[in-house]
Design a protein around this motif. Structure first.
Motif, PDB file in Angstrom:
ATOM      1  N   LEU A 240       0.981  -1.126  -0.122  1.00 54.04           N
ATOM      2  CA  LEU A 240      -0.047   0.132  -0.027  1.00 54.04           C
ATOM      3  C   LEU A 240       0.959   1.398  -0.146  1.00 54.04           C
ATOM      4  CD1 LEU A 240      -2.578   1.450   0.331  1.00 54.04           C
ATOM      5  CD2 LEU A 240      -2.444   1.211   2.887  1.00 54.04           C
ATOM      6  N   LEU A 241       0.709   2.345  -0.685  1.00 56.60           N
ATOM      7  CA  LEU A 241       1.189   3.524  -0.916  1.00 56.60           C
ATOM      8  C   LEU A 241       0.263   4.572  -0.924  1.00 56.60           C
ATOM      9  CD1 LEU A 241       4.274   4.614  -3.339  1.00 56.60           C
ATOM     10  CD2 LEU A 241       2.106   6.149  -3.148  1.00 56.60           C
ATOM     11  N   LEU A 242       0.536   5.521   0.358  1.00 54.48           N
ATOM     12  CA  LEU A 242      -0.557   6.411   0.288  1.00 54.48           C
ATOM     13  C   LEU A 242       0.323   7.984   0.201  1.00 54.48           C
ATOM     14  CD1 LEU A 242      -2.955   5.304   2.938  1.00 54.48           C
ATOM     15  CD2 LEU A 242      -3.360   5.336   0.844  1.00 54.48           C
ATOM     16  N   ALA A 243       0.226   8.662  -0.777  1.00 57.41           N
ATOM     17  CA  ALA A 243       0.925   9.807  -0.931  1.00 57.41           C
ATOM     18  C   ALA A 243      -0.032  11.008  -0.895  1.00 57.41           C
ATOM     19  CB  ALA A 243       1.846   9.878  -2.246  1.00 57.41           C
ATOM     20  N   SER A 244      -0.123  11.859   0.019  1.00 61.39           N
ATOM     21  CA  SER A 244      -1.185  12.803   0.129  1.00 61.39           C
ATOM     22  C   SER A 244      -0.805  13.906  -0.742  1.00 61.39           C
ATOM     23  CB  SER A 244      -1.307  13.256   1.680  1.00 61.39           C
ATOM     24  OG  SER A 244      -2.293  14.287   1.702  1.00 61.39           O
ATOM     25  N   SER A 245      -1.701  14.645  -1.152  1.00 61.77           N
ATOM     26  CA  SER A 245      -1.500  15.979  -1.705  1.00 61.77           C
ATOM     27  C   SER A 245      -1.830  17.073  -0.881  1.00 61.77           C
ATOM     28  CB  SER A 245      -2.406  15.843  -3.022  1.00 61.77           C
ATOM     29  OG  SER A 245      -3.719  16.176  -2.984  1.00 61.77           O
ATOM     30  N   ASP A 246      -1.669  18.349  -1.494  1.00 59.31           N
ATOM     31  CA  ASP A 246      -2.014  19.654  -0.870  1.00 59.31           C
ATOM     32  C   ASP A 246      -3.302  19.937  -1.191  1.00 59.31           C
ATOM     33  OD1 ASP A 246      -2.054  20.258  -3.530  1.00 59.31           O
ATOM     34  OD2 ASP A 246      -0.530  21.809  -3.346  1.00 59.31           O
ATOM     35  N   THR A 247      -4.164  18.976  -1.552  1.00 55.62           N
ATOM     36  CA  THR A 247      -5.595  19.260  -1.775  1.00 55.62           C
ATOM     37  C   THR A 247      -6.446  18.728  -0.608  1.00 55.62           C
ATOM     38  OG1 THR A 247      -6.047  17.214  -2.896  1.00 55.62           O
ATOM     39  CG2 THR A 247      -5.529  19.046  -4.281  1.00 55.62           C
ATOM     40  N   ASP A 248      -5.694  18.002   0.386  1.00 49.26           N
ATOM     41  CA  ASP A 248      -6.557  17.827   1.759  1.00 49.26           C
ATOM     42  C   ASP A 248      -7.407  18.975   2.358  1.00 49.26           C
ATOM     43  OD1 ASP A 248      -4.340  15.295   2.839  1.00 49.26           O
ATOM     44  OD2 ASP A 248      -5.997  15.295   1.259  1.00 49.26           O
ATOM     45  N   TYR A 249      -8.153  18.749   3.279  1.00 48.12           N
ATOM     46  CA  TYR A 249      -9.040  19.506   3.697  1.00 48.12           C
ATOM     47  C   TYR A 249      -8.218  20.344   4.690  1.00 48.12           C
ATOM     48  CZ  TYR A 249     -12.182  16.226   1.685  1.00 48.12           C
ATOM     49  OH  TYR A 249     -12.797  15.319   0.999  1.00 48.12           O
ATOM     50  N   PHE A 250      -7.160  21.177   4.698  1.00 45.60           N
ATOM     51  CA  PHE A 250      -6.578  21.699   5.485  1.00 45.60           C
ATOM     52  C   PHE A 250      -7.695  22.833   6.251  1.00 45.60           C
ATOM     53  CE2 PHE A 250      -2.184  20.520   3.658  1.00 45.60           C
ATOM     54  CZ  PHE A 250      -2.295  19.111   4.128  1.00 45.60           C
ATOM     55  N   GLY A 251      -7.509  23.018   7.647  1.00 44.36           N
ATOM     56  CA  GLY A 251      -8.278  23.978   8.039  1.00 44.36           C
ATOM     57  C   GLY A 251      -9.785  23.594   8.286  1.00 44.36           C
ATOM     58  N   GLU A 252     -10.018  22.583   7.825  1.00 42.83           N
ATOM     59  CA  GLU A 252     -11.605  22.177   8.187  1.00 42.83           C
ATOM     60  C   GLU A 252     -11.669  21.204   9.231  1.00 42.83           C
ATOM     61  OE1 GLU A 252     -13.303  21.228   4.527  1.00 42.83           O
ATOM     62  OE2 GLU A 252     -12.613  22.746   3.320  1.00 42.83           O
ATOM     63  N   GLU A 253     -12.538  20.456   9.352  1.00 42.39           N
ATOM     64  CA  GLU A 253     -12.758  19.415  10.229  1.00 42.39           C
ATOM     65  C   GLU A 253     -11.429  18.537  10.434  1.00 42.39           C
ATOM     66  OE1 GLU A 253     -15.684  15.465  11.264  1.00 42.39           O
ATOM     67  OE2 GLU A 253     -16.036  16.732   9.507  1.00 42.39           O
ATOM     68  N   LYS A 254     -11.314  18.474  11.763  1.00 43.15           N
ATOM     69  CA  LYS A 254     -10.027  17.589  12.143  1.00 43.15           C
ATOM     70  C   LYS A 254     -10.223  16.306  11.705  1.00 43.15           C
ATOM     71  CE  LYS A 254      -7.451  21.108  14.013  1.00 43.15           C
ATOM     72  NZ  LYS A 254      -6.083  21.304  13.360  1.00 43.15           N
ATOM     73  N   TRP A 255      -8.916  15.866  11.325  1.00 41.80           N
ATOM     74  CA  TRP A 255      -8.796  14.266  10.877  1.00 41.80           C
ATOM     75  C   TRP A 255      -8.695  13.389  11.913  1.00 41.80           C
ATOM     76  CZ3 TRP A 255      -4.704  11.092   8.953  1.00 41.80           C
ATOM     77  CH2 TRP A 255      -4.992  10.066   8.257  1.00 41.80           C
TER      78      TRP A 255
END
Length: 424
Positions: A240-255
């Protein structure tokens, strides 16, 4: 050296036209070994060779095909003409086709091409189109390509017909910058019953989760908003490879990191995980460890910002949850230099890595925080055999090399552990 008389006798014994008298299977082997452009060029050898390329089952029109001595063949008319000749002259099945169109150019005959390929039993299809404001919409004939085994699409639009029941022979699917709704993507994956390898590069952030339901999936590579996916039913997943991008919900509901990984508890075949910890930068309260252990994971690769306390906490949480790790690769996601003391993160851990045998650290500056990480792993890994250091930038290699030298004298849990610096 052969005497002139012998040379003349040898030449006289050969047929006048050797190439024209080669067996058909030998000609096919020769053509298959050549790049497609060179295979087409054999047409000039003789009348017999003129249309031999037309029965090739594998055709590749990539950057190497379009490239000339001076430049790329980028004219739309030229690309259209080449594809037109393939449609007119090719005979027999086409099992594999690759089309990579040069940047900023269009290809108006793709609909006809896909219809032609679907009719001729295409099994492996690679379609990489240039980025445009409007992606290329796959025609209805694409959804009749029922023989497909491997599919790679880039910059396309997929609108799944209501009657489409899936590609039930597909083994590998790779989608890069493909426009498709989360519902259609989830449905497409779930209806590929033989799917073993899935690669998704998706910049778009979906409001609805993409369900990854693939009971025969063995490897999954995802780059995009990690919070957009839900791993539902993948019991055979091994990598499994998970590479996040800068399109995540930064500043919204905590993850919630624990909630995201709770489905992993059922992944008994999972052995290798790669994580870009950017997705954890806006996480809520991070637990010391997950409420369960992933005993099957043997290798963990992490890209982490060592100067982000949340990312580091999430990384340590996950590391504690993989008690049978044998190999670990940690690299700095965002190399920094001359960092002030206020930005340093303390590494504290009560975990013992009883099975860890090799660690690779790709560092930037040889700073105190990097030394703390290395000391933590040395002090808590009784079975460690090797710790390798590398520099992620050339100018910092001396500092990282010095750090490795200092750690050779540091007390370690494993008397066999070797510490060394490797050149990139």
């Amino acid at each position: 050296m052969m005497a002139p008389e012998a040379k003349n006798q040898c030449c006289e014994s050969l047929p006048f036209d050797v190439l024209s008298n080669l067996p058909e299977n030998v000609i096919d082997i020769i053509l298959m070994c050549l790049p497609f452009r060179d295979a087409v060029r054999t047409s000039i050898l003789s009348n017999i060779w003129r249309y031999k390329w037309c029965r090739l089952p594998e055709l590749t029109l990539d950057d190497a095909f379009w490239k000339t001595k001076n430049n790329l063949i980028c004219h739309t008319t030229a690309i259209t003409k080449i594809i037109y000749h393939i449609l007119i002259f090719h005979e027999g099945p086409i099992t594999k086709f690759t089309l990579c169109v040069p940047k900023s150019r269009s290809c108006p005959m793709i609909d006809d091409l896909i219809y032609f390929l679907a009719k001729n039993g295409i099994r492996d299809l690679v379609l990489k189109l240039p980025f445009k404001s409007e992606p290329y919409e796959l025609p209805p004939s694409f959804f009749k390509s029922l023989q497909l085994r491997n599919l790679n699409l880039q910059n396309c639009l997929i609108l799944r017909p209501p009657t489409f029941k899936g590609l039930d022979r597909l083994i590998r699917l790779e989608l890069c910058e493909v426009s498709i709704s989360s519902e259609d993507l989830g449905s497409l994956i779930s209806h590929c019953l033989l799917l073993e390898h899935l690669v998704l590069y998706i910049a778009e952030t979906y409001s609805n989760l993409i369900e990854i339901n693939a009971p025969r999936l063995k490897s999954f590579y995802f780059a995009g908003s990690v919070r957009s996916i839900f791993l539902k039913n993948i019991p055979l997943l091994a990598k499994l490879l998970l590479a996040s991008s800068d399109t995540d919900y930064f500043g919204e509901e905590k993850w919630d990191i624990a909630k995201f990984f709770e489905s992993f508890e059922s992944f008994s075949a999972l052995e290798h995980i790669y994580l870009n910890m950017l997705f954890a930068a806006e996480a809520s309260e991070v637990p010391t460890r997950l409420p369960f252990s992933l005993n099957s994971v043997k290798r963990l690769d992490i890209s982490v910002d060592l100067y982000n306390s949340v990312e580091v906490s999430c990384a340590l949480c996950l590391i504690r949850s993989f008690p049978y790790l044998q190999y670990m690769d940690i690299s700095e996601a965002y190399p920094k230099y001359d960092i002030e003391e206020a930005y340093q993160v303390e590494f504290t851990s009560d975990v013992t890595f009883n099975h860890l045998r090799e660690v690779r650290l790709t560092l930037a500056s040889g700073s105190i925080i990097e030394m703390q990480l290395a000391k933590l792993l040395l002090a808590n890994s009784p079975m460690l055999v090797r710790m390798l250091f590398a520099s992620c930038v050339v100018k910092a290699s001396a500092a990282v090399k010095k750090l490795a030298a200092e750690l050779t004298t540091f007390q370690r849990a494993s008397p066999k552990a070797e510490v060394s610096f490797i050149e990139n």
